[in-house]
Design a protein around this motif. Structure first.
Motif, PDB file in Angstrom:
ATOM      1  N   ALA A  38      14.277  17.297 -11.063  1.00 17.14           N
ATOM      2  CA  ALA A  38      13.135  18.122 -11.461  1.00 17.14           C
ATOM      3  C   ALA A  38      12.493  18.700 -10.217  1.00 17.14           C
ATOM      4  CB  ALA A  38      12.112  17.306 -12.249  1.00 17.14           C
ATOM      5  N   ILE A  39      12.038  19.939 -10.335  1.00 16.49           N
ATOM      6  CA  ILE A  39      11.228  20.567  -9.290  1.00 16.49           C
ATOM      7  C   ILE A  39       9.814  20.020  -9.450  1.00 16.49           C
ATOM      8  CG2 ILE A  39      10.088  22.757  -8.731  1.00 16.49           C
ATOM      9  CD1 ILE A  39      12.690  22.938  -7.479  1.00 16.49           C
ATOM     10  N   ILE A  40       9.342  19.339  -8.401  1.00 16.17           N
ATOM     11  CA  ILE A  40       8.068  18.612  -8.486  1.00 16.17           C
ATOM     12  C   ILE A  40       6.925  19.471  -7.945  1.00 16.17           C
ATOM     13  CG2 ILE A  40       6.858  16.486  -7.841  1.00 16.17           C
ATOM     14  CD1 ILE A  40       9.485  16.053  -9.461  1.00 16.17           C
ATOM     15  N   MET A  41       5.954  19.725  -8.796  1.00 18.84           N
ATOM     16  CA  MET A  41       4.825  20.560  -8.388  1.00 18.84           C
ATOM     17  C   MET A  41       3.954  19.836  -7.354  1.00 18.84           C
ATOM     18  SD  MET A  41       4.928  23.504  -9.585  1.00 18.84           S
ATOM     19  CE  MET A  41       6.678  23.727  -9.803  1.00 18.84           C
ATOM     20  N   PRO A  42       3.434  20.603  -6.386  1.00 22.43           N
ATOM     21  CA  PRO A  42       2.713  19.999  -5.263  1.00 22.43           C
ATOM     22  C   PRO A  42       1.193  19.998  -5.427  1.00 22.43           C
ATOM     23  CG  PRO A  42       3.175  22.302  -4.792  1.00 22.43           C
ATOM     24  CD  PRO A  42       3.648  22.050  -6.206  1.00 22.43           C
ATOM     25  N   ASN A  43       0.693  20.227  -6.659  1.00 20.26           N
ATOM     26  CA  ASN A  43      -0.778  20.355  -6.796  1.00 20.26           C
ATOM     27  C   ASN A  43      -1.455  18.997  -6.985  1.00 20.26           C
ATOM     28  OD1 ASN A  43       0.298  20.177  -9.424  1.00 20.26           O
ATOM     29  ND2 ASN A  43      -1.410  21.311 -10.328  1.00 20.26           N
ATOM     30  N   MET A  75      11.592  18.555  -4.079  1.00 17.32           N
ATOM     31  CA  MET A  75      10.195  18.711  -3.659  1.00 17.32           C
ATOM     32  C   MET A  75       9.847  20.163  -3.338  1.00 17.32           C
ATOM     33  SD  MET A  75       9.655  15.601  -4.118  1.00 17.32           S
ATOM     34  CE  MET A  75       7.910  15.560  -3.731  1.00 17.32           C
ATOM     35  N   THR A  76       8.540  20.446  -3.413  1.00 15.10           N
ATOM     36  CA  THR A  76       8.030  21.788  -3.092  1.00 15.10           C
ATOM     37  C   THR A  76       6.825  21.656  -2.169  1.00 15.10           C
ATOM     38  OG1 THR A  76       6.530  21.791  -4.999  1.00 15.10           O
ATOM     39  CG2 THR A  76       8.734  22.701  -5.347  1.00 15.10           C
ATOM     40  N   LEU A  77       6.529  22.736  -1.464  1.00 16.88           N
ATOM     41  CA  LEU A  77       5.297  22.805  -0.665  1.00 16.88           C
ATOM     42  C   LEU A  77       4.301  23.704  -1.371  1.00 16.88           C
ATOM     43  CD1 LEU A  77       6.085  23.294   3.128  1.00 16.88           C
ATOM     44  CD2 LEU A  77       5.780  21.169   1.831  1.00 16.88           C
ATOM     45  N   TYR A  78       3.039  23.417  -1.166  1.00 18.99           N
ATOM     46  CA  TYR A  78       1.934  24.179  -1.754  1.00 18.99           C
ATOM     47  C   TYR A  78       1.512  25.228  -0.724  1.00 18.99           C
ATOM     48  CZ  TYR A  78      -2.808  24.317  -3.971  1.00 18.99           C
ATOM     49  OH  TYR A  78      -3.986  24.649  -4.584  1.00 18.99           O
ATOM     50  N   LEU A  79       1.618  26.489  -1.094  1.00 13.00           N
ATOM     51  CA  LEU A  79       1.299  27.579  -0.169  1.00 13.00           C
ATOM     52  C   LEU A  79      -0.218  27.759  -0.069  1.00 13.00           C
ATOM     53  CD1 LEU A  79       2.706  29.904   1.468  1.00 13.00           C
ATOM     54  CD2 LEU A  79       2.476  31.317  -0.587  1.00 13.00           C
ATOM     55  N   ALA A  99      11.591  24.625  -2.559  1.00 15.55           N
ATOM     56  CA  ALA A  99      10.834  25.835  -2.876  1.00 15.55           C
ATOM     57  C   ALA A  99       9.408  25.682  -2.376  1.00 15.55           C
ATOM     58  CB  ALA A  99      10.826  26.078  -4.380  1.00 15.55           C
ATOM     59  N   VAL A 100       8.677  26.789  -2.434  1.00 13.03           N
ATOM     60  CA  VAL A 100       7.251  26.809  -2.076  1.00 13.03           C
ATOM     61  C   VAL A 100       6.501  27.376  -3.267  1.00 13.03           C
ATOM     62  CG1 VAL A 100       5.543  27.809  -0.509  1.00 13.03           C
ATOM     63  CG2 VAL A 100       7.769  27.093   0.372  1.00 13.03           C
ATOM     64  N   LYS A 101       5.368  26.739  -3.602  1.00 18.01           N
ATOM     65  CA  LYS A 101       4.632  27.141  -4.806  1.00 18.01           C
ATOM     66  C   LYS A 101       3.396  27.951  -4.460  1.00 18.01           C
ATOM     67  CE  LYS A 101       3.334  27.294  -9.083  1.00 18.01           C
ATOM     68  NZ  LYS A 101       3.218  26.359 -10.171  1.00 18.01           N
ATOM     69  N   TYR A 102       3.287  29.102  -5.115  1.00 18.62           N
ATOM     70  CA  TYR A 102       2.100  29.960  -4.966  1.00 18.62           C
ATOM     71  C   TYR A 102       1.164  29.725  -6.141  1.00 18.62           C
ATOM     72  CZ  TYR A 102      -0.646  34.223  -5.762  1.00 18.62           C
ATOM     73  OH  TYR A 102      -1.664  35.110  -6.020  1.00 18.62           O
ATOM     74  N   TYR A 103      -0.044  29.250  -5.839  1.00 21.36           N
ATOM     75  CA  TYR A 103      -1.133  29.243  -6.830  1.00 21.36           C
ATOM     76  C   TYR A 103      -2.190  30.212  -6.333  1.00 21.36           C
ATOM     77  CZ  TYR A 103       0.398  24.798  -8.920  1.00 21.36           C
ATOM     78  OH  TYR A 103       1.097  23.806  -9.560  1.00 21.36           O
ATOM     79  N   SER A 111      -6.065  24.001  -7.900  1.00 16.46           N
ATOM     80  CA  SER A 111      -5.574  25.201  -7.207  1.00 16.46           C
ATOM     81  C   SER A 111      -6.611  25.728  -6.228  1.00 16.46           C
ATOM     82  CB  SER A 111      -5.205  26.290  -8.213  1.00 16.46           C
ATOM     83  OG  SER A 111      -6.346  26.683  -8.921  1.00 16.46           O
ATOM     84  N   ASP A 112      -7.655  24.948  -5.959  1.00 17.50           N
ATOM     85  CA  ASP A 112      -8.727  25.472  -5.081  1.00 17.50           C
ATOM     86  C   ASP A 112      -8.238  25.730  -3.646  1.00 17.50           C
ATOM     87  OD1 ASP A 112      -9.034  23.058  -6.626  1.00 17.50           O
ATOM     88  OD2 ASP A 112     -10.089  22.216  -4.895  1.00 17.50           O
ATOM     89  N   SER A 113      -7.147  25.076  -3.219  1.00 20.32           N
ATOM     90  CA  SER A 113      -6.622  25.378  -1.878  1.00 20.32           C
ATOM     91  C   SER A 113      -5.582  26.487  -1.924  1.00 20.32           C
ATOM     92  CB  SER A 113      -5.954  24.143  -1.263  1.00 20.32           C
ATOM     93  OG  SER A 113      -6.751  23.018  -1.396  1.00 20.32           O
ATOM     94  N   GLY A 114      -5.443  27.145  -3.066  1.00 19.79           N
ATOM     95  CA  GLY A 114      -4.424  28.178  -3.231  1.00 19.79           C
ATOM     96  C   GLY A 114      -4.724  29.437  -2.435  1.00 19.79           C
TER      97      GLY A 114
END
Ligand code: DOR
Ligand code: ZN
Length: 354
Positions: A38-43, A75-79, A99-103, A111-114
């Motif tokens: 699974a692609i794991i969300m970084p939030n 794993m993913t990084l939070y952009l 992958a890298v996740k855009y919020y 998502s406040d650090s998005g």
């Protein structure tokens, strides 16, 4: 034709929230029982913004994985506005980050650090394009003057075409698509632009949120849309197009946090996900296309091998439990439960034990 059982190459979940701490231990088996990866969300709070944090989080997931499972977290990084291109290159080098996740800042849970403005991440996106690391998009605008039901369509119009023009070789996944506009856009876009589709957006239209009263457990972001959009999603998922693949966006929250005067967004579907996708595909006579959507298109898009083993689903009605134990949380009474999608109702497909 009515089959009593179907076997699929083991599927993967290309969009999953596992959380952390005691909740992680409770919810992970619901995914590991059936999905290979699974692609794991970084939030998380704080978000997973560095390779070091992603590695530490991965270790906690591996420790929480049931002993009899070969589940692999991707794993993913939070952009953020401040993600350095160097961190992107480090992530691309590392075998467990995919992958890298855009919020967009403020769009959804944690998502406040998005990203506050796509212009702020141009250097990071250029590095991703250069290093071949895909961008996963929470594709909604957050402007207060945009109606919540239009946020995805406006994101596509205002930002997505431009992103593709500016970064023509950047692989992108428009996550949890919810509209006919998204389906149309992705179909017309180049082959390296894909999309995930959740079970809940395939099963429900926006009436479900108000059926007989307010239904907080159907509240998620992007919000569920009207019926014509659900139909467009079903057409996309069952079309056989390799651009669409399974991503549950299973997002557990304690019951009390959803049933509140400012309830959290998120549908917890992992314990019933593959069964519900089967139900949707069967409802339109497309069970024979489930395997490609659930098990082939995702790994092909990410350039990963398909799983080698399989799962079996039996036609055997079962009732989804009324609540799911989350264990110790900071809930008022110490222990918390989550409400699973379709709790207390019957589902016609069941995962067979191997
Ligand atoms: O409904 C949602 N819940 N949408 C998201 O984008 C985040 C997720 C969560 O983390 O709870
Ligand atoms: Zn999500």
């Amino acid at each position: 034709m009515s089959l009593d059982q179907i076997s699929l190459t083991r599927p993967d979940d290309w969009h999953l929230h596992l959380r952390d701490g005691p909740i992680l231990e409770r919810v992970l088996p619901a995914t590991a029982r059936c999905f290979g990866r699974a692609i794991i969300m970084p939030n998380l709070k704080p978000p997973v913004t560095t390779v070091q944090q992603a590695g530490d989080y991965r270790d906690r997931i591996v420790r929480a994985t049931p002993g009899d499972s070969c589940f692999e977290p991707l794993m993913t990084l939070y952009l953020t506005d401040n993600t350095p291109p160097d961190e992107i290159y480090r992530a691309a080098e590392c075998e467990f980050i995919h992958a890298v996740k855009y919020y967009p800042a403020g769009a959804t849970t944690h998502s406040d650090s998005g990203v506050t403005n796509l212009g702020n991440v141009a250097a990071a996106l250029a590095a991703m394009q250069d290093a071949g690391l895909p961008l996963l998009l929470h594709g909604e605008v957050t402007d207060l003057d945009i109606d919540i039901f239009d946020r995805e369509a406006v994101f596509i119009k205002r930002h997505l075409a431009r992103l593709i023009d500016d970064f023509p070789d950047l692989r992108m996944v428009l996550e949890h698509v919810t509209t006919a506009e998204a389906v149309e856009f992705v179909l017309a876009a180049p082959a390296h632009i894909g999309a995930t589709i959740t079970a809940h957006h395939l099963l429900l239209n926006r009436n479900a949120m108000f059926e007989g009263g307010l239904r907080p457990h159907y509240y998620c972001l992007p919000i569920i849309k009207r019926e014509k959009h659900r139909q467009a999603l079903i057409d996309a998922a069952t079309s056989g197009s390799p651009k669409f693949f399974l991503g549950t966006d299973s997002a557990p929250h304690p019951k009390h946090a959803k049933e509140s005067d400012c309830g959290c967004a998120g549908v917890f579907s992992a314990p019933v996900a593959i069964e519900l996708y089967a139900e949707v595909f069967e409802s339109v006579g497309a069970l024979d296309r489930l395997e490609a959507f659930a098990s082939f298109h995702g790994p092909d898009f990410y350039g990963l091998p398909r799983n080698r083993d399989s799962i079996t689903l039996k036609r055997q009605a079962w009732c989804v439990p009324e609540s799911f134990e989350l264990g110790r949380t900071n809930s008022p009474d110490g222990a918390a439960v989550a409400i699973v999608l379709r709790a207390g109702t019957a589902i016609s497909w069941q995962l067979a034990d191997d």
